[in-house]
Design a protein around this motif. Structure first.
Motif, PDB file in Angstrom:
ATOM      1  N   ALA A 345       0.819  -1.206   0.000  1.00  0.00           N
ATOM      2  CA  ALA A 345       0.000   0.000   0.000  1.00  0.00           C
ATOM      3  C   ALA A 345       0.856   1.261   0.000  1.00  0.00           C
ATOM      4  CB  ALA A 345      -0.939  -0.012   1.206  1.00  0.00           C
ATOM      5  N   VAL A 346       1.935   1.265   0.767  1.00  0.00           N
ATOM      6  CA  VAL A 346       2.806   2.445   0.820  1.00  0.00           C
ATOM      7  C   VAL A 346       3.475   2.685  -0.533  1.00  0.00           C
ATOM      8  CG1 VAL A 346       4.939   3.376   1.810  1.00  0.00           C
ATOM      9  CG2 VAL A 346       3.183   2.378   3.308  1.00  0.00           C
ATOM     10  N   TYR A 347       4.016   1.635  -1.127  1.00  0.00           N
ATOM     11  CA  TYR A 347       4.669   1.813  -2.426  1.00  0.00           C
ATOM     12  C   TYR A 347       3.672   2.181  -3.523  1.00  0.00           C
ATOM     13  CZ  TYR A 347       9.427   0.735  -1.084  1.00  0.00           C
ATOM     14  OH  TYR A 347      10.682   0.804  -0.525  1.00  0.00           O
ATOM     15  N   ALA A 348       2.399   1.906  -3.299  1.00  0.00           N
ATOM     16  CA  ALA A 348       1.379   2.299  -4.271  1.00  0.00           C
ATOM     17  C   ALA A 348       1.121   3.800  -4.266  1.00  0.00           C
ATOM     18  CB  ALA A 348       0.078   1.548  -3.993  1.00  0.00           C
ATOM     19  N   VAL A 349       1.321   4.465  -3.105  1.00  0.00           N
ATOM     20  CA  VAL A 349       1.070   5.912  -3.046  1.00  0.00           C
ATOM     21  C   VAL A 349       2.328   6.732  -3.293  1.00  0.00           C
ATOM     22  CG1 VAL A 349      -0.870   5.582  -1.469  1.00  0.00           C
ATOM     23  CG2 VAL A 349       1.395   6.113  -0.528  1.00  0.00           C
ATOM     24  N   LEU A 350       3.508   6.118  -3.199  1.00  0.00           N
ATOM     25  CA  LEU A 350       4.750   6.880  -3.359  1.00  0.00           C
ATOM     26  C   LEU A 350       4.891   7.533  -4.738  1.00  0.00           C
ATOM     27  CD1 LEU A 350       7.406   4.762  -1.427  1.00  0.00           C
ATOM     28  CD2 LEU A 350       6.209   6.828  -0.676  1.00  0.00           C
ATOM     29  N   PRO A 351       4.515   6.878  -5.850  1.00  0.00           N
ATOM     30  CA  PRO A 351       4.683   7.550  -7.147  1.00  0.00           C
ATOM     31  C   PRO A 351       3.954   8.886  -7.248  1.00  0.00           C
ATOM     32  CG  PRO A 351       4.372   5.204  -7.479  1.00  0.00           C
ATOM     33  CD  PRO A 351       4.121   5.461  -6.020  1.00  0.00           C
ATOM     34  N   ALA A 352       2.758   9.002  -6.688  1.00  0.00           N
ATOM     35  CA  ALA A 352       2.025  10.273  -6.749  1.00  0.00           C
ATOM     36  C   ALA A 352       2.731  11.336  -5.914  1.00  0.00           C
ATOM     37  CB  ALA A 352       0.596  10.073  -6.266  1.00  0.00           C
ATOM     38  N   ILE A 353       3.223  10.936  -4.738  1.00  0.00           N
ATOM     39  CA  ILE A 353       3.969  11.883  -3.895  1.00  0.00           C
ATOM     40  C   ILE A 353       5.231  12.342  -4.613  1.00  0.00           C
ATOM     41  CG2 ILE A 353       5.301  12.087  -1.753  1.00  0.00           C
ATOM     42  CD1 ILE A 353       3.242  10.222  -0.452  1.00  0.00           C
ATOM     43  N   GLU A 354       5.934  11.410  -5.226  1.00  0.00           N
ATOM     44  CA  GLU A 354       7.177  11.758  -5.919  1.00  0.00           C
ATOM     45  C   GLU A 354       6.925  12.576  -7.179  1.00  0.00           C
ATOM     46  OE1 GLU A 354       9.592   8.238  -6.366  1.00  0.00           O
ATOM     47  OE2 GLU A 354       9.551   7.840  -4.205  1.00  0.00           O
ATOM     48  N   GLU A 355       5.799  12.354  -7.827  1.00  0.00           N
ATOM     49  CA  GLU A 355       5.469  13.173  -8.992  1.00  0.00           C
ATOM     50  C   GLU A 355       5.360  14.645  -8.593  1.00  0.00           C
ATOM     51  OE1 GLU A 355       2.097  13.539 -12.548  1.00  0.00           O
ATOM     52  OE2 GLU A 355       1.846  12.078 -10.931  1.00  0.00           O
ATOM     53  N   GLY A 356       4.780  14.885  -7.409  1.00  0.00           N
ATOM     54  CA  GLY A 356       4.646  16.249  -6.951  1.00  0.00           C
ATOM     55  C   GLY A 356       5.933  16.841  -6.409  1.00  0.00           C
ATOM     56  N   LEU A 357       6.746  16.028  -5.722  1.00  0.00           N
ATOM     57  CA  LEU A 357       7.929  16.560  -5.038  1.00  0.00           C
ATOM     58  C   LEU A 357       9.193  16.556  -5.884  1.00  0.00           C
ATOM     59  CD1 LEU A 357       7.489  15.124  -1.416  1.00  0.00           C
ATOM     60  CD2 LEU A 357       6.786  17.347  -2.333  1.00  0.00           C
ATOM     61  N   LEU A 358       9.426  15.502  -6.661  1.00  0.00           N
ATOM     62  CA  LEU A 358      10.666  15.440  -7.445  1.00  0.00           C
ATOM     63  C   LEU A 358      10.725  16.548  -8.485  1.00  0.00           C
ATOM     64  CD1 LEU A 358      10.973  12.764  -5.943  1.00  0.00           C
ATOM     65  CD2 LEU A 358      11.788  11.735  -8.072  1.00  0.00           C
ATOM     66  N   ALA A 359       9.565  16.987  -8.957  1.00  0.00           N
ATOM     67  CA  ALA A 359       9.533  18.100  -9.914  1.00  0.00           C
ATOM     68  C   ALA A 359      10.020  19.393  -9.270  1.00  0.00           C
ATOM     69  CB  ALA A 359       8.112  18.284 -10.444  1.00  0.00           C
ATOM     70  N   LEU A 360       9.988  19.444  -7.942  1.00  0.00           N
ATOM     71  CA  LEU A 360      10.476  20.607  -7.198  1.00  0.00           C
ATOM     72  C   LEU A 360      11.935  20.459  -6.788  1.00  0.00           C
ATOM     73  CD1 LEU A 360       7.371  21.083  -4.859  1.00  0.00           C
ATOM     74  CD2 LEU A 360       7.898  22.342  -6.953  1.00  0.00           C
ATOM     75  N   GLY A 361      12.577  19.368  -7.228  1.00  0.00           N
ATOM     76  CA  GLY A 361      13.980  19.122  -6.891  1.00  0.00           C
ATOM     77  C   GLY A 361      14.179  18.266  -5.665  1.00  0.00           C
ATOM     78  N   ALA A 362      13.108  17.647  -5.141  1.00  0.00           N
ATOM     79  CA  ALA A 362      13.218  16.818  -3.942  1.00  0.00           C
ATOM     80  C   ALA A 362      14.115  15.613  -4.191  1.00  0.00           C
ATOM     81  CB  ALA A 362      11.834  16.351  -3.500  1.00  0.00           C
ATOM     82  N   ARG A 363      14.911  15.273  -3.172  1.00  0.00           N
ATOM     83  CA  ARG A 363      15.776  14.092  -3.221  1.00  0.00           C
ATOM     84  C   ARG A 363      15.349  13.134  -2.118  1.00  0.00           C
ATOM     85  NH1 ARG A 363      20.794  18.298  -3.221  1.00  0.00           N
ATOM     86  NH2 ARG A 363      20.763  18.860  -5.437  1.00  0.00           N
ATOM     87  N   PRO A 364      15.138  11.855  -2.432  1.00  0.00           N
ATOM     88  CA  PRO A 364      14.722  10.909  -1.394  1.00  0.00           C
ATOM     89  C   PRO A 364      15.853  10.608  -0.416  1.00  0.00           C
ATOM     90  CG  PRO A 364      14.314  10.047  -3.625  1.00  0.00           C
ATOM     91  CD  PRO A 364      15.206  11.235  -3.759  1.00  0.00           C
ATOM     92  N   HIS A 365      15.483  10.322   0.834  1.00  0.00           N
ATOM     93  CA  HIS A 365      16.455   9.797   1.796  1.00  0.00           C
ATOM     94  C   HIS A 365      16.837   8.402   1.334  1.00  0.00           C
ATOM     95  CE1 HIS A 365      18.248   8.185   5.400  1.00  0.00           C
ATOM     96  NE2 HIS A 365      18.093   9.320   6.053  1.00  0.00           N
ATOM     97  N   TRP A 366      18.139   8.150   1.220  1.00  0.00           N
ATOM     98  CA  TRP A 366      18.620   6.896   0.647  1.00  0.00           C
ATOM     99  C   TRP A 366      18.247   5.666   1.478  1.00  0.00           C
ATOM    100  CZ3 TRP A 366      20.120   7.112  -4.187  1.00  0.00           C
ATOM    101  CH2 TRP A 366      20.724   8.264  -4.688  1.00  0.00           C
ATOM    102  N   GLY A 367      18.035   5.824   2.782  1.00  0.00           N
ATOM    103  CA  GLY A 367      17.768   4.671   3.630  1.00  0.00           C
ATOM    104  C   GLY A 367      16.297   4.410   3.882  1.00  0.00           C
ATOM    105  N   LYS A 368      15.422   5.177   3.201  1.00  0.00           N
ATOM    106  CA  LYS A 368      13.992   5.041   3.450  1.00  0.00           C
ATOM    107  C   LYS A 368      13.265   4.694   2.153  1.00  0.00           C
ATOM    108  CE  LYS A 368      14.537   8.057   7.410  1.00  0.00           C
ATOM    109  NZ  LYS A 368      14.161   9.282   8.142  1.00  0.00           N
TER     110      LYS A 368
END
Length: 412
Positions: A345-368
């Motif tokens: 369920a968590v990995y199912a919602v991550l793409p939408a969150i990343e679509e919004g944040l990565l476009a702003l230059g967000a970088r994921p925490h490597w260990g999470k």
């Protein structure tokens, strides 16, 4: 079966070694086709896994050597920050920052870009002045701040070797007070963001993104007094845990009582299991210039992930020059998510969150937990290809390569 701390990842390594000397570690690495260091297992993905040999670092001798003249401490990489902090404090020294958990290993936390909070405070990795590591052929290498490619060696995900020792900046010991406030409207927080995050040495905002309010504000300050209210948010009247219903005995001293730095900077006490254990975590570090847009993106998406979210934390981290750091070249807002432990369920919602944040230059925490792969990550890190080149030069046979590194850095 060996698992990570939260129990969501089972290590696939063929063997686990527990070397008791650096020489023994060198022999293991030199004889391995694939190998990776294993720290405190507080990551939430396969970042520390390998199809070959795992080498535990917590069985190596514990070493803590203070150099007062240089204001540095040299420590064994498998040591936890909690144990290091107590040892430093007894000698009159301190670290500038700590993560929310004192249970994590020094080398592992540094390698994944883990951080605390503070407008003027860098990540744990930014305090590194030196590294000693076992390289792919079993030899020892020492890297010092200022050496060629030194900034590529610090946040390195285990791709360059097994770190045996880390040298860190230290400063004289100090006291911290921790004050909490509740029920701050998001609109007020957004309007006064700079004042809010600058109101203490370390600031954490806890929210659900859906209610329009910040449930708790945690201020950690080196000196002075705190106001009775914070932009209209009242001071807490008792000890609080950021998770509803969780045991408040696990959190560090609150209520404005000054105390030793290492007993206030982390959110959790060393002698308690942090948080609830059965959880997943994600985090994205967004350039501070885009904080307002990131907040709006998450508030608009909150309905899609609210059933999975236990709490979200907002912190700040100062810029650094470490190639794979989430704060490379820019001050950032760190947006952390503590999820229920439902991997699918968590990995199912991550793409939408990343679509919004990565476009702003967000970088994921490597260990999470995150979904982005190398093609999406490359544009976010100006030194991405420089790091790949360094890894390929340092380890041409791919001894430290793994499924995680193939997926995220295209190291195959």
């Amino acid at each position: 079966m060996l698992t990570n701390w939260s129990g969501n990842h089972r290590f696939a390594a063929a063997r686990l070694h527990r070397p008791t000397t650096v020489e023994e570690l060198q022999t293991i690495v030199a004889g391995a086709d694939r190998v990776h260091a294993l720290g405190s297992r507080h990551s939430f993905t396969d970042v520390a896994d390998t199809p070959g040999d795992l080498v535990a670092t917590d069985t190596l001798p514990e070493e803590i050597e203070v150099d007062a003249g240089r204001r540095e401490v040299r420590v064994s990489g498998g040591l936890t920050y909690g144990r290091l902090a107590v040892a430093l404090h007894t000698r009159g020294w301190a670290l500038a920052t700590m993560a929310s958990l004192p249970h994590i290993s020094v080398a592992g936390a540094v390698a994944t870009g883990t951080h605390g909070s503070g407008d003027r405070t860098g990540s744990l990795a930014s305090a590194v002045t030196g590294l000693e590591l076992v390289t792919a052929d079993g030899s020892l290498r020492t890297v010092r701040r200022g050496d060629p490619d030194a900034d590529g060696h610090v946040v390195a995900l285990g791709a360059l070797g097994v770190t045996t020792h880390v040298t860190l900046d230290i400063e004289p010991s100090y006291e911290i007070r921790q004050d909490l406030y509740t029920d701050l409207p998001w609109d007020v927080a957004s309007e006064h963001l700079d004042e809010l995050t600058g109101s203490a040495d370390s600031v954490s905002l806890f929210t659900d993104w859906a209610s329009g309010r910040i449930a708790q504000v945690w201020l950690k300050s080196r000196a002075g007094t705190s106001p009775t209210e914070l932009f209209g948010a009242p001071a807490a009247t008792g000890t609080l845990h950021m998770l509803v219903g969780a045991d408040v005995a696990a959190v560090t001293e609150q209520g404005g009582l000054p105390g030793p730095w290492h007993e206030r900077l982390p959110h959790f006490r060393m002698d308690f299991t942090p948080s609830r254990g059965e959880e997943l975590q994600s985090e994205y570090l967004v350039p501070r210039a885009h904080a307002a847009a990131a907040f709006e993106a998450l508030r608009s998406l909150a309905g899609t992930f609210a059933p999975l979210l236990q709490v979200s934390e907002v912190r700040t981290v100062a810029a650094d020059r470490l190639w794979l750091s989430g704060a490379y070249g820019t001050d950032v807002i760190a947006l952390h998510f503590t999820w229920v432990r439902d991997v699918a369920a968590v990995y199912a919602v991550l793409p939408a969150i990343e679509e919004g944040l990565l476009a702003l230059g967000a970088r994921p925490h490597w260990g999470k937990c995150f979904a982005a792969t190398a093609s999406e990550l490359r544009p976010l890190y100006p030194r991405f290809d420089d790091f790949r080149d360094l890894a390929l030069r340092s380890d041409p046979d791919g001894v430290f390569h793994s499924h995680f590194l193939a997926r995220t850095l295209d190291l195959r």
